[in-house]
Write an enzyme that holds these catalytic residues in place. Structure first.
Site, PDB file in Angstrom:
ATOM      1  N   CYS A  14      31.834  23.452  -2.616  1.00 46.82           N
ATOM      2  CA  CYS A  14      31.543  24.119  -1.488  1.00 46.82           C
ATOM      3  C   CYS A  14      29.836  23.911  -1.058  1.00 46.82           C
ATOM      4  CB  CYS A  14      31.833  25.536  -1.488  1.00 46.82           C
ATOM      5  SG  CYS A  14      31.231  26.772  -0.120  1.00 46.82           S
ATOM      6  N   CYS A  47      29.203  26.337   6.391  1.00 45.90           N
ATOM      7  CA  CYS A  47      30.314  26.297   7.358  1.00 45.90           C
ATOM      8  C   CYS A  47      30.494  27.665   7.986  1.00 45.90           C
ATOM      9  CB  CYS A  47      31.434  25.623   6.981  1.00 45.90           C
ATOM     10  SG  CYS A  47      31.184  24.473   5.522  1.00 45.90           S
ATOM     11  N   THR A  82      29.730  33.869   0.995  1.00 44.57           N
ATOM     12  CA  THR A  82      29.549  32.528   0.835  1.00 44.57           C
ATOM     13  C   THR A  82      28.256  32.142   1.276  1.00 44.57           C
ATOM     14  OG1 THR A  82      31.671  31.860   0.708  1.00 44.57           O
ATOM     15  CG2 THR A  82      30.222  30.112   0.747  1.00 44.57           C
ATOM     16  N   GLU A  87      29.043  33.539  -4.444  1.00 40.35           N
ATOM     17  CA  GLU A  87      29.519  34.508  -3.287  1.00 40.35           C
ATOM     18  C   GLU A  87      28.579  35.932  -3.866  1.00 40.35           C
ATOM     19  OE1 GLU A  87      31.906  32.241  -3.965  1.00 40.35           O
ATOM     20  OE2 GLU A  87      32.045  31.632  -1.840  1.00 40.35           O
ATOM     21  N   HIS A  97      37.204  28.430  10.998  1.00 40.28           N
ATOM     22  CA  HIS A  97      37.100  28.117   9.488  1.00 40.28           C
ATOM     23  C   HIS A  97      38.367  27.599   8.667  1.00 40.28           C
ATOM     24  CE1 HIS A  97      34.404  28.670   6.237  1.00 40.28           C
ATOM     25  NE2 HIS A  97      35.235  29.515   5.329  1.00 40.28           N
ATOM     26  N   TYR A 110      39.356  23.586   6.018  1.00 36.69           N
ATOM     27  CA  TYR A 110      39.856  23.411   4.601  1.00 36.69           C
ATOM     28  C   TYR A 110      40.434  21.887   4.652  1.00 36.69           C
ATOM     29  CZ  TYR A 110      38.195  27.710   2.614  1.00 36.69           C
ATOM     30  OH  TYR A 110      37.493  28.758   2.114  1.00 36.69           O
ATOM     31  N   CYS A 161      36.395  20.048   3.586  1.00 36.49           N
ATOM     32  CA  CYS A 161      35.983  20.025   2.406  1.00 36.49           C
ATOM     33  C   CYS A 161      36.961  20.024   1.302  1.00 36.49           C
ATOM     34  CB  CYS A 161      34.998  21.570   2.336  1.00 36.49           C
ATOM     35  SG  CYS A 161      36.175  23.052   2.238  1.00 36.49           S
ATOM     36  N   GLU A 188      39.687  30.252  -4.783  1.00 39.76           N
ATOM     37  CA  GLU A 188      38.940  30.208  -3.456  1.00 39.76           C
ATOM     38  C   GLU A 188      39.853  29.539  -2.507  1.00 39.76           C
ATOM     39  OE1 GLU A 188      36.335  29.400  -0.238  1.00 39.76           O
ATOM     40  OE2 GLU A 188      37.193  27.799  -1.453  1.00 39.76           O
TER      41      GLU A 188
HETATM   42 FE1  SF4 Z   1      32.598  25.946   1.465  1.00 39.00          FE
HETATM   43 FE2  SF4 Z   1      34.801  24.823   2.439  1.00 39.00          FE
HETATM   44 FE3  SF4 Z   1      34.057  27.293   3.447  1.00 39.00          FE
HETATM   45 FE4  SF4 Z   1      32.465  25.188   3.776  1.00 39.00          FE
HETATM   46  S1  SF4 Z   1      34.498  25.539   4.892  1.00 39.00           S
HETATM   47  S2  SF4 Z   1      31.868  27.276   3.163  1.00 39.00           S
HETATM   48  S3  SF4 Z   1      32.743  24.096   2.205  1.00 39.00           S
HETATM   49  S4  SF4 Z   1      34.994  26.387   1.362  1.00 39.00           S
HETATM   50 FE    FE Z   2      35.122  29.433   1.959  1.00 34.46          FE
END
Ligand code: SF4
Ligand code: FE
Length: 478
Positions: free
Chosen positions: A98, A102, A189, A256, A291, A295, A298, A442
């Protein structure tokens, strides 16, 4: 725009109060526990300054017309939404974890729309104030921690019904020059290495919850803000060397904090919602959808690395020619690309909001994340299956380095002798760390738990319409 080095320098000018193992972290850039997370976030800066990635990593600010880092951009087209996903997959391939930035991007995009809609209904000036702050963020290329998740206390009770009023972040005082807020935000995060946080509500709110309808921008080192850095699976390995961490440069998952807001003052020009309970649900939905869109970017980029590690370990084990191994690698790829398809789909199906920006398709964005809660486990299961049991029993890297034992480890951990035992162990450690513990949890709960997606999917499923389709064909009068 800042590059990676400048980002790290900029963090040295911020002085958040962060605790880990009962002690203060004096420098997030240098502390072994936070350093890899800083490196990962720095990638969002470094790549933006690389001409090769200009199209994905940068955008034109709709406020100033200047070139900005995409992580501070308000989406102006479906192409922007698609580029966001492609950018995330690309970065995740390079970090294997991560990169945290984002959440702030999504919080800013949700706030852009919600403040516009609130002003339209109430004649408030939240949008104007937000734009001023956004321009400051863009101009200074800041990293913003999106701060939605409250600690929530008793889940059966609304914010105002909790026995402790601080279990959801709320306004405790309204003054002429601003407000004072109290509460805590959990699972934050990237918070430890951000410049500011953008606070927003965590759930739908009802009459009586007005003090909990709060959105505002707060520097991470504001007075009264205390961060407690969370543990991760195998985190102490970072203090013992590099090899056993699997990915020493960038760590595994986000890093986190529990961020406590102990009577924090926020001036009015940084307050973007204060009491408008009926907008809380929509705000949360939009943030969550933006958000959840990510996923399939990433996590798929991370999966590319994990699938690569699995394919390599099969070669190192000498099993790569077996047809079932190939089939399992195909399955892993299929699961990853399915998530990517969903992310692209919810982006291409994005719509223009009255506020002027683009918003993803809510239903499809929730499908992305629900798939992720299953697919990442299955991908990891297959990685373990192919890798073999030795990923769970490997010795300590100090024993590899020790004179008495190193020679035996180098001798007995060789598989296919085209590869050294040490390389085989390195890939095994990467695979081990990417496919278990905190990384999987996560995938399950980041951007919301599965039930939150199911609720949204039901809400967006248009069941009435589906019933009508069936009734028409069956000649049933409803
Ligand atoms: Fe992390 Fe993915 Fe969330 Fe971005 S979208 S903060 S890379 S888990
Ligand atoms: Fe996340």
């Amino acid at each position: 725009m800042m590059n990676g080095k400048e980002y790290k320098e900029s963090l040295k000018k911020v002085h958040p109060t962060i605790y880990y193992m009962g002690e203060k972290i004096e420098s997030v850039v240098d502390h072994p526990m936070t350093k890899p997370h800083v490196n990962s976030a720095a990638m969002t800066y470094e790549l933006a300054c690389d001409p090769m990635y200009e199209n994905l990593m940068t955008a034109k600010s709709h406020l100033t017309g200047k070139k900005i880092n995409r992580f501070t951009h308000v989406h102006q087209s479906t192409e922007d939404l698609v580029n966001k996903v492609k950018m995330m997959r690309m970065i995740a391939q390079k970090t294997g974890t991560c990169f945290q930035r984002c959440v702030g991007l999504d919080a800013m995009n949700a706030t852009f729309i919600t403040t516009y809609n609130m002003d339209k209904k109430y004649g408030t000036d939240y949008h104007k104030k937000f734009l001023k702050w956004l321009e400051y963020v863009q101009e200074n290329d800041l990293m913003i921690a999106g701060s939605m998740t409250d600690v929530k206390g008793d889940r059966s009770k609304k914010p105002s019904g909790q026995s402790d009023p601080d279990l959801f972040t709320h306004v405790v005082e309204k003054r002429e020059d601003g407000i004072v807020i109290k509460g805590a935000k959990a699972h934050m995060t990237g918070m430890a290495n951000s410049h500011e946080m953008l606070i927003l509500p965590t759930t739908n709110l009802l009459p009586g919850d007005e003090d909990y309808a709060i959105a505002c921008a707060v520097p991470v080192d504001a007075e009264g803000v205390i961060h407690i850095f969370g543990r991760q699976t195998n985190d102490q390995r970072r203090l013992q060397g590099d090899l056993d961490t699997g990915n020493s440069e960038y760590a595994i998952v986000g890093g986190e904090t529990l961020t406590v807001l102990d009577n924090v003052f926020v001036p009015w020009d940084r307050v973007f919602m204060c009491g408008e309970i009926e907008f809380a649900q929509d705000y949360v939905t939009r943030f969550a959808a933006y958000h959840r869109q990510n996923y399939g970017g990433c996590k798929v980029g991370n999966s590319d690395v994990l699938i690569g590690a699995t394919s390599l370990i099969a070669k190192m084990n000498g099993t790569n020619k077996a047809s079932h191994i190939k089939d399992k690698l195909i399955e892993m790829t299929h699961l990853a690309e399915t998530m990517y398809c969903c992310s692209l789909a919810c982006s291409y199906e994005g719509v223009k909001e009255e506020a002027g920006s683009y918003y993803v398709n809510t239903l499809l964005a929730n499908e992305v994340k629900l798939n992720c809660t299953r697919n990442m486990y299955e991908i990891s299961r297959l990685a373990h299956d192919i890798a073999g049991g030795f990923i769970a029993t490997l010795p300590h890297e100090w024993d590899l380095k020790a004179e008495e034992t190193g020679k035996y480890i180098r001798k007995f951990f060789v598989g296919n002798d085209a590869y050294s035992a040490e390389d085989r162990i390195k890939i095994a450690r990467l695979l081990e760390n990417m496919s278990g513990g905190t990384a999987l949890a996560e995938s399950m709960h980041g951007a919301g738990s599965p039930q939150a997606m199911r609720i949204m999917i039901y809400r967006e499923s248009n069941m009435d319409q589906k019933e009508k389709l069936a009734a028409k064909l069956a000649h049933v009068e409803l």
